[in-house]
Each structure stands twice: as structure tokens, then as C-alpha cells.
Scaffold this active site. Structure first.
Site, PDB file in Angstrom:
ATOM      1  N   ASN A 280       5.210  24.233  12.378  1.00  0.00           N
ATOM      2  CA  ASN A 280       5.291  25.081  11.184  1.00  0.00           C
ATOM      3  C   ASN A 280       5.321  24.219   9.940  1.00  0.00           C
ATOM      4  OD1 ASN A 280       5.505  27.300  12.878  1.00  0.00           O
ATOM      5  ND2 ASN A 280       7.740  27.324  12.826  1.00  0.00           N
TER       6      ASN A 280
ATOM      7  N   ARG B  12      16.008  29.647   2.960  1.00  0.00           N
ATOM      8  CA  ARG B  12      15.368  30.320   4.100  1.00  0.00           C
ATOM      9  C   ARG B  12      16.353  30.277   5.282  1.00  0.00           C
ATOM     10  NH1 ARG B  12       9.391  30.547   3.820  1.00  0.00           N
ATOM     11  NH2 ARG B  12       8.668  29.465   1.929  1.00  0.00           N
TER      12      ARG B  12
ATOM     13  N   LYS C 254      14.227  40.051   3.943  1.00  0.00           N
ATOM     14  CA  LYS C 254      14.842  39.982   5.279  1.00  0.00           C
ATOM     15  C   LYS C 254      16.168  39.231   5.196  1.00  0.00           C
ATOM     16  CE  LYS C 254      13.162  36.895   8.081  1.00  0.00           C
ATOM     17  NZ  LYS C 254      12.213  36.206   8.965  1.00  0.00           N
ATOM     18  N   ASP C 255      16.179  38.115   4.493  1.00  0.00           N
ATOM     19  CA  ASP C 255      17.390  37.287   4.425  1.00  0.00           C
ATOM     20  C   ASP C 255      18.476  37.932   3.573  1.00  0.00           C
ATOM     21  OD1 ASP C 255      15.642  34.069   4.556  1.00  0.00           O
ATOM     22  OD2 ASP C 255      16.057  35.612   6.070  1.00  0.00           O
TER      23      ASP C 255
ATOM     24  N   TYR D 276       8.118  21.595  10.761  1.00  0.00           N
ATOM     25  CA  TYR D 276       8.965  21.564  11.931  1.00  0.00           C
ATOM     26  C   TYR D 276       8.249  22.020  13.188  1.00  0.00           C
ATOM     27  CZ  TYR D 276      10.201  26.204  10.023  1.00  0.00           C
ATOM     28  OH  TYR D 276      10.189  27.461   9.462  1.00  0.00           O
TER      29      TYR D 276
ATOM     30  N   ARG E  17       0.830  -1.223   0.000  1.00  0.00           N
ATOM     31  CA  ARG E  17       0.000   0.000   0.000  1.00  0.00           C
ATOM     32  C   ARG E  17       0.858   1.265   0.000  1.00  0.00           C
ATOM     33  NH1 ARG E  17      -2.800  -1.085   5.545  1.00  0.00           N
ATOM     34  NH2 ARG E  17      -0.605  -1.607   5.924  1.00  0.00           N
TER      35      ARG E  17
ATOM     36  N   GLU F  27      13.565  38.110  16.745  1.00  0.00           N
ATOM     37  CA  GLU F  27      14.094  37.268  15.675  1.00  0.00           C
ATOM     38  C   GLU F  27      15.312  37.928  15.028  1.00  0.00           C
ATOM     39  OE1 GLU F  27      11.673  36.885  12.102  1.00  0.00           O
ATOM     40  OE2 GLU F  27      12.105  34.743  12.060  1.00  0.00           O
TER      41      GLU F  27
ATOM     42  N   HIS G  83      19.099  28.444  12.190  1.00  0.00           N
ATOM     43  CA  HIS G  83      18.616  27.383  11.304  1.00  0.00           C
ATOM     44  C   HIS G  83      18.291  27.945   9.934  1.00  0.00           C
ATOM     45  CE1 HIS G  83      15.121  24.895   9.730  1.00  0.00           C
ATOM     46  NE2 HIS G  83      16.191  24.130   9.591  1.00  0.00           N
TER      47      HIS G  83
ATOM     48  N   LYS H  28      14.152  23.189  17.420  1.00  0.00           N
ATOM     49  CA  LYS H  28      13.340  22.824  16.242  1.00  0.00           C
ATOM     50  C   LYS H  28      13.621  21.380  15.848  1.00  0.00           C
ATOM     51  CE  LYS H  28      13.641  27.579  14.695  1.00  0.00           C
ATOM     52  NZ  LYS H  28      14.415  28.518  13.863  1.00  0.00           N
TER      53      LYS H  28
ATOM     54  N   GLN I 162       4.587  24.703  19.006  1.00  0.00           N
ATOM     55  CA  GLN I 162       4.176  25.284  17.723  1.00  0.00           C
ATOM     56  C   GLN I 162       4.709  24.434  16.593  1.00  0.00           C
ATOM     57  OE1 GLN I 162       4.830  29.566  17.148  1.00  0.00           O
ATOM     58  NE2 GLN I 162       5.480  29.175  15.027  1.00  0.00           N
TER      59      GLN I 162
ATOM     60  N   HIS J 210      17.954  31.721  10.628  1.00  0.00           N
ATOM     61  CA  HIS J 210      17.154  32.443  11.615  1.00  0.00           C
ATOM     62  C   HIS J 210      17.267  31.861  13.018  1.00  0.00           C
ATOM     63  CE1 HIS J 210      14.408  33.317   7.926  1.00  0.00           C
ATOM     64  NE2 HIS J 210      15.509  34.028   7.897  1.00  0.00           N
TER      65      HIS J 210
HETATM   66  C1  LIG Z   1       8.588  31.921  11.296  1.00  0.00           C
HETATM   67  C2  LIG Z   1       7.178  32.429  11.357  1.00  0.00           C
HETATM   68  C3  LIG Z   1       6.699  33.339  10.434  1.00  0.00           C
HETATM   69  N1  LIG Z   1       5.402  33.780  10.524  1.00  0.00           N
HETATM   70  C4  LIG Z   1       4.945  34.715   9.501  1.00  0.00           C
HETATM   71  C5  LIG Z   1       5.742  35.991   9.419  1.00  0.00           C
HETATM   72  C6  LIG Z   1       5.726  36.365   7.959  1.00  0.00           C
HETATM   73  O1  LIG Z   1       4.592  37.168   7.673  1.00  0.00           O
HETATM   74  C7  LIG Z   1       5.561  35.031   7.235  1.00  0.00           C
HETATM   75  C8  LIG Z   1       6.844  34.526   6.605  1.00  0.00           C
HETATM   76  O2  LIG Z   1       7.836  34.580   7.611  1.00  0.00           O
HETATM   77  P1  LIG Z   1       9.355  34.363   7.250  1.00  0.00           P
HETATM   78  O3  LIG Z   1       9.642  34.990   5.920  1.00  0.00           O
HETATM   79  O4  LIG Z   1      10.169  34.789   8.438  1.00  0.00           O
HETATM   80  O5  LIG Z   1       9.433  32.792   7.079  1.00  0.00           O
HETATM   81  P2  LIG Z   1      10.778  31.961   6.906  1.00  0.00           P
HETATM   82  O6  LIG Z   1      11.781  32.721   6.123  1.00  0.00           O
HETATM   83  O7  LIG Z   1      10.382  30.620   6.429  1.00  0.00           O
HETATM   84  O8  LIG Z   1      11.335  31.837   8.390  1.00  0.00           O
HETATM   85  C9  LIG Z   1      11.608  30.577   8.959  1.00  0.00           C
HETATM   86  O9  LIG Z   1      12.779  30.122   8.354  1.00  0.00           O
HETATM   87  C10 LIG Z   1      13.741  29.427   9.099  1.00  0.00           C
HETATM   88  C11 LIG Z   1      14.223  28.264   8.273  1.00  0.00           C
HETATM   89  C12 LIG Z   1      13.392  29.025  10.463  1.00  0.00           C
HETATM   90  O10 LIG Z   1      13.972  28.114  11.047  1.00  0.00           O
HETATM   91  C13 LIG Z   1      12.361  29.770  11.198  1.00  0.00           C
HETATM   92  O11 LIG Z   1      11.382  28.869  11.681  1.00  0.00           O
HETATM   93  C14 LIG Z   1      11.682  30.823  10.447  1.00  0.00           C
HETATM   94  O12 LIG Z   1      12.403  32.008  10.694  1.00  0.00           O
HETATM   95  O13 LIG Z   1       5.103  34.092   8.228  1.00  0.00           O
HETATM   96  C15 LIG Z   1       4.534  33.357  11.504  1.00  0.00           C
HETATM   97  O14 LIG Z   1       3.376  33.780  11.561  1.00  0.00           O
HETATM   98  N2  LIG Z   1       4.999  32.470  12.437  1.00  0.00           N
HETATM   99  C16 LIG Z   1       6.288  31.976  12.409  1.00  0.00           C
HETATM  100  O15 LIG Z   1       6.664  31.142  13.273  1.00  0.00           O
END
Ligand SMILES: Cc1cn([C@H]2C[C@H](O)[C@@H](COP(=O)(O)OP(=O)(O)O[C@H]3O[C@H](C)C(=O)[C@H](O)[C@H]3O)O2)c(=O)[nH]c1=O
Length: 180
Positions: free
Chosen positions: A48, A58, A166-167, A130, A23, A141, A117, A70, A46, A61
Site C-alpha cells: 500500500n 489515519r 469512517k474514522d 506498507y 550521489r 475491517e 494501526h 503490516k 499486498q 484500523h
Molecule cells: C486500506 C485499503 C483501502 N482501499 C480503498 C478503500 C477506499 O475507497 C480508499 C481509502 O480507504 P481508507 O479511507 O480506508 O484508507 P485509510 O484510512 O488510509 O486506511 C488505512 O489506514 C490504516 C493506517 C491502515 O493501517 C490500513 O492499511 C488502512 O485501513 O482505498 C483499498 O482499495 N485497499 C486497501 O487496502
């Protein structure tokens, strides 16, 4: 669940046991008792889910308040997942671990509090799930540059990665807020 150590002792790879048949497969992806015993006594608060196209990077962070441990896994595609030790008193401070996580290998990476991460996507699409040990706190952050020369992370990158704004503005290790 098999636990594999990495070059940074607190960062661990978890390999769930996959039961395959005609299966498909079944596997337990997380069990509190096993995680407490074999990895670390933690509660997750939490979950994600990130979907990313090929070439996305990504990270890197971390949060200096509500610091997050995580547990990362990939359910679609493949990523090169990286953890960087930012604990100033750690013997592995400034060192990094890179692990291939994919739907195929089913591997998970445990990244404790005190680490940055990030991941780079090498499949058309990747979906990362995660679990975090504390809540998102955007006011605490921070973003560490993926290409920081001191870290010299050996990303499997063939062209400029797709980064969030941001990155693109991450800080270098020398300026990064650290953990005690
Ligand atoms: C991380 C996070 C983001 N958000 C919102 C904030 C922004 O409006 C949107 C995108 O956020 P961001 O661009 O920061 O997402 P990533 O670039 O994937 O950030 C993550 O990327 C790396 C790999 C990580 O380990 C972290 O968990 C996290 O920082 O989601 C939320 O509402 N909750 C959250 O926990």
C-alpha cells in the site's frame, strides 16, 4: 538491518543499513531471509501507498478476517505511527506503541496480526508505504477511535486531526471486536 524491540515484544522497529555517498544513498529496504530470521516468518501479498497532508490521522484500523501483519515505512515526511495490541490473551492487551517514522530516519515498524494501526502526520506531506500479509477485506475491517480514553494514546497532536468520515465514527475499545 538492525532490529529494535519495543515495549510490546512482537512489535519491532527495523533500521536498514543506509549506504551514503556524494550521489545520495542506497539501502536494502526488505529481504525475505533477514525478515524471516530476525523478525517473523511471513509472506507479504499486498503493498500500500498513502499520501497524507499535515494533521491527517489515519486509523486505528484492523481486519478480523484476512488479518494483516503490516510492515510500515515513510519515504516522504514524518509520521507518528501507532500499534495497539487487541489480542485478548496478550499480556500487553490494550497497550500501544508509538514510533516516529520518517524519510530521514528510514525506520520501519513491524505490526503483527492482532493489532490496530494508525498514524498522525507531522510534516507538510507524508508518504507511507506498507506491506501487508493478507489482502484488504472491507467487510471485516474495523475502526478503533484514535482518542479512546482507555487507550490514552499520547499523539503529538496540536489541533483536531483531519479524519475520514469512517474514522470519525470509530468504536471505543470496550466495543471493539478483539482477537483470541
Ligand atoms: C486500506 C485499503 C483501502 N482501499 C480503498 C478503500 C477506499 O475507497 C480508499 C481509502 O480507504 P481508507 O479511507 O480506508 O484508507 P485509510 O484510512 O488510509 O486506511 C488505512 O489506514 C490504516 C493506517 C491502515 O493501517 C490500513 O492499511 C488502512 O485501513 O482505498 C483499498 O482499495 N485497499 C486497501 O487496502
Amino acid at each position: 538491518m538492525k532490529v529494535i524491540t519495543t515495549s510490546i515484544p512482537d512489535v519491532k522497529i527495523l533500521e536498514p543499513i543506509r549506504f551514503s555517498d556524494e550521489r545520495g544513498f542506497f539501502m536494502e529496504t526488505w529481504r525475505q531471509s533477514g525478515f524471516d530470521e530476525l523478525v517473523a516468518p511471513r509472506q507479504f501479498v499486498q503493498d500500500n501507498h498513502a499520501r497524507s497532508c499535515r494533521g491527517t490521522l489515519r486509523g486505528l484500523h484492523y481486519q478480523t478476517q484476512n488479518t494483516q501483519g503490516k510492515l510500515v515505512r515513510v519515504v516522504v515526511g514524518e509520521v507518528f505511527d501507532v500499534a495497539v495490541d487487541l489480542r485478548r490473551r496478550s499480556p500487553t492487551f490494550g497497550q500501544w506503541v508509538g514510533v516516529w517514522l520518517s524519510a530521514e530516519n528510514g525506520r520501519q515498524l513491524w505490526i503483527p496480526e492482532g493489532f490496530a494501526h494508525g498514524f498522525y502526520v507531522t510534516s507538510d506531506w507524508a508518504e507511507s508505504l506498507y506491506r501487508c500479509t493478507d489482502y484488504y477485506n472491507p467487510t471485516a475491517e474495523h475502526c478503533l477511535r484514535w482518542d479512546d480514553a482507555t487507550l490514552a494514546i499520547a499523539w503529538p497532536i496540536s489541533s483536531s486531526p483531519l479524519l475520514s468520515s469512517k474514522d470519525q465514527q470509530g468504536c471505543c475499545l470496550a466495543e471493539a471486536p478483539l482477537f483470541d
